[in-house]
Scaffold this motif. Structure first.
Motif, mmCIF file in Angstrom:
data_model
loop_
_atom_site.group_PDB
_atom_site.id
_atom_site.type_symbol
_atom_site.label_atom_id
_atom_site.label_comp_id
_atom_site.label_asym_id
_atom_site.label_seq_id
_atom_site.Cartn_x
_atom_site.Cartn_y
_atom_site.Cartn_z
ATOM 1 N N ASN A 55 0.713 -1.372 -0.042
ATOM 2 C CA ASN A 55 -0.077 -0.086 -0.055
ATOM 3 C C ASN A 55 0.819 1.389 -0.038
ATOM 4 O O ASN A 55 0.442 2.365 0.838
ATOM 5 C CB ASN A 55 -1.143 0.231 1.224
ATOM 6 C CG ASN A 55 -2.027 1.202 1.152
ATOM 7 O OD1 ASN A 55 -2.491 1.557 -0.049
ATOM 8 N ND2 ASN A 55 -2.587 1.672 2.150
ATOM 9 N N GLY A 56 2.026 1.108 -0.841
ATOM 10 C CA GLY A 56 2.827 2.466 -0.823
ATOM 11 C C GLY A 56 3.950 2.612 -0.057
ATOM 12 O O GLY A 56 4.685 3.465 -0.150
ATOM 13 N N PHE A 57 3.929 1.564 0.844
ATOM 14 C CA PHE A 57 4.956 1.438 2.052
ATOM 15 C C PHE A 57 6.210 0.544 1.360
ATOM 16 O O PHE A 57 6.121 -0.024 0.377
ATOM 17 C CB PHE A 57 4.679 0.803 3.354
ATOM 18 C CG PHE A 57 3.817 1.906 4.145
ATOM 19 C CD1 PHE A 57 4.390 2.625 5.059
ATOM 20 C CD2 PHE A 57 2.443 2.060 3.753
ATOM 21 C CE1 PHE A 57 3.438 3.368 5.923
ATOM 22 C CE2 PHE A 57 1.578 2.832 4.516
ATOM 23 C CZ PHE A 57 2.060 3.617 5.551
ATOM 24 N N PRO A 58 7.534 0.599 1.981
ATOM 25 C CA PRO A 58 8.412 -0.409 1.402
ATOM 26 C C PRO A 58 8.178 -1.668 1.321
ATOM 27 O O PRO A 58 8.522 -2.328 0.313
ATOM 28 C CB PRO A 58 9.724 0.252 2.366
ATOM 29 C CG PRO A 58 9.393 1.434 3.021
ATOM 30 C CD PRO A 58 7.746 1.476 2.811
ATOM 31 N N ASP A 59 7.328 -2.253 2.291
ATOM 32 C CA ASP A 59 7.004 -3.626 2.147
ATOM 33 C C ASP A 59 5.853 -3.865 3.086
ATOM 34 O O ASP A 59 5.468 -2.954 3.822
ATOM 35 C CB ASP A 59 8.285 -4.470 2.704
ATOM 36 C CG ASP A 59 8.604 -4.181 4.068
ATOM 37 O OD1 ASP A 59 8.113 -4.087 5.076
ATOM 38 O OD2 ASP A 59 9.926 -3.666 3.975
ATOM 39 N N VAL A 60 5.375 -5.009 2.985
ATOM 40 C CA VAL A 60 4.126 -5.418 3.930
ATOM 41 C C VAL A 60 4.344 -5.200 5.340
ATOM 42 O O VAL A 60 3.640 -5.003 5.936
ATOM 43 C CB VAL A 60 3.567 -6.822 3.351
ATOM 44 C CG1 VAL A 60 2.512 -7.335 4.365
ATOM 45 C CG2 VAL A 60 3.250 -6.912 2.238
ATOM 46 N N SER A 61 5.662 -5.815 5.572
ATOM 47 C CA SER A 61 5.854 -5.574 7.165
ATOM 48 C C SER A 61 5.981 -4.264 7.789
ATOM 49 O O SER A 61 5.345 -4.098 8.602
ATOM 50 C CB SER A 61 7.233 -6.463 7.480
ATOM 51 O OG SER A 61 7.714 -6.252 8.829
ATOM 52 N N PHE A 62 6.457 -3.338 6.988
ATOM 53 C CA PHE A 62 6.375 -1.932 7.367
ATOM 54 C C PHE A 62 4.871 -1.402 7.503
ATOM 55 O O PHE A 62 4.629 -0.802 8.334
ATOM 56 C CB PHE A 62 6.946 -1.093 6.206
ATOM 57 C CG PHE A 62 7.613 0.076 6.874
ATOM 58 C CD1 PHE A 62 6.747 1.201 6.836
ATOM 59 C CD2 PHE A 62 8.780 0.467 7.393
ATOM 60 C CE1 PHE A 62 7.106 2.367 7.175
ATOM 61 C CE2 PHE A 62 9.338 1.986 8.047
ATOM 62 C CZ PHE A 62 8.257 2.845 7.776
#
Length: 217
Positions: A55-62
């Motif tokens: 969703n626009g973040f570096p990765d899913v974890s973030f």
């Protein structure tokens, strides 16, 4: 029957409170879920039939870490609001609304900027909640510090108004009654034997005698 209903209410209360305690206790572990998610920018995860990407973040974890940093305080504040017995508990609605707006902005806003303009969404809530809590604070301060019981004063004023209305109604009823004059025997004799009354009677007798004499002749 009364004992059974009380037992049901007690069981239901204990069950609800136990659920709240459980979610409060596991909140640190829920927050650490992001550590077990992939850090690959292209990776996605499925949860309850929903596919979650970065969703626009570096990765899913973030992305999940950011969501949980809003969601965990939000539901803890909701639990606090539902169980608090303090007079100022309505003020908790402001941070609840703040975290709710932040979550909404992160999930549904297409803008790359986050936690920016959602503070303006809180102004209407603050304009309602803050004066309401301040009004409660004034009433409590006047009652327990200054010894001014506003409710007792209002009740006393209401009773005084009711008494005044009853007095006015009684006065109106008195004025509506016909006035009866009471005279003593001496007053009645003085009035009946006064010179004016006697003169009027002699005139009537004289007129009667003239009428009789005129009729005979």
């Amino acid at each position: 029957m009364i004992d059974k209903s009380r037992n049901k209410k007690a069981k239901r209360k204990i069950w609800i409170e136990s659920t709240l305690v459980f979610f409060v206790a596991i909140s640190p572990f829920i927050y650490k879920i992001y550590d077990y998610l992939p850090e690959n920018p292209e990776a996605t995860i499925s949860f309850l039939g929903m596919t979650i990407d970065n969703n626009g973040f570096p990765d899913v974890s973030f992305y999940v870490w950011f969501l949980l940093s809003k969601f965990i305080p939000l539901y803890l504040l909701i639990f606090w609001f539902l169980t608090s017995k303090n007079w100022w508990y309505h003020i908790i609605l402001i941070p609840i609304a703040m975290y709710a707006f932040q979550l909404f902005e992160v999930i549904f806003d297409a803008d790359d900027n986050i936690d920016t303009e959602n503070i303006w969404w809180l102004l209407p809530i603050c304009m309602v909640v803050i004066p309401f809590v301040y009004f409660i604070r004034i009433k409590l301060y006047d009652r327990y510090v200054h010894g001014i019981d506003l409710e007792a004063m209002e009740a006393e004023l209401h009773s005084l108004k009711q008494k005044r209305l009853k007095q006015q109604n009684a006065e109106v009823k008195k004025t509506d009654l016909p006035k009866v004059e009471y005279r003593s025997l001496s007053e009645w004799l003085n009035e009946e034997l006064s010179t004016q009354k006697l003169a009027q009677r002699f005139k009537k007798i004289k007129k009667g005698l003239k009428a009789i004499a005129f009729f005979k002749f």
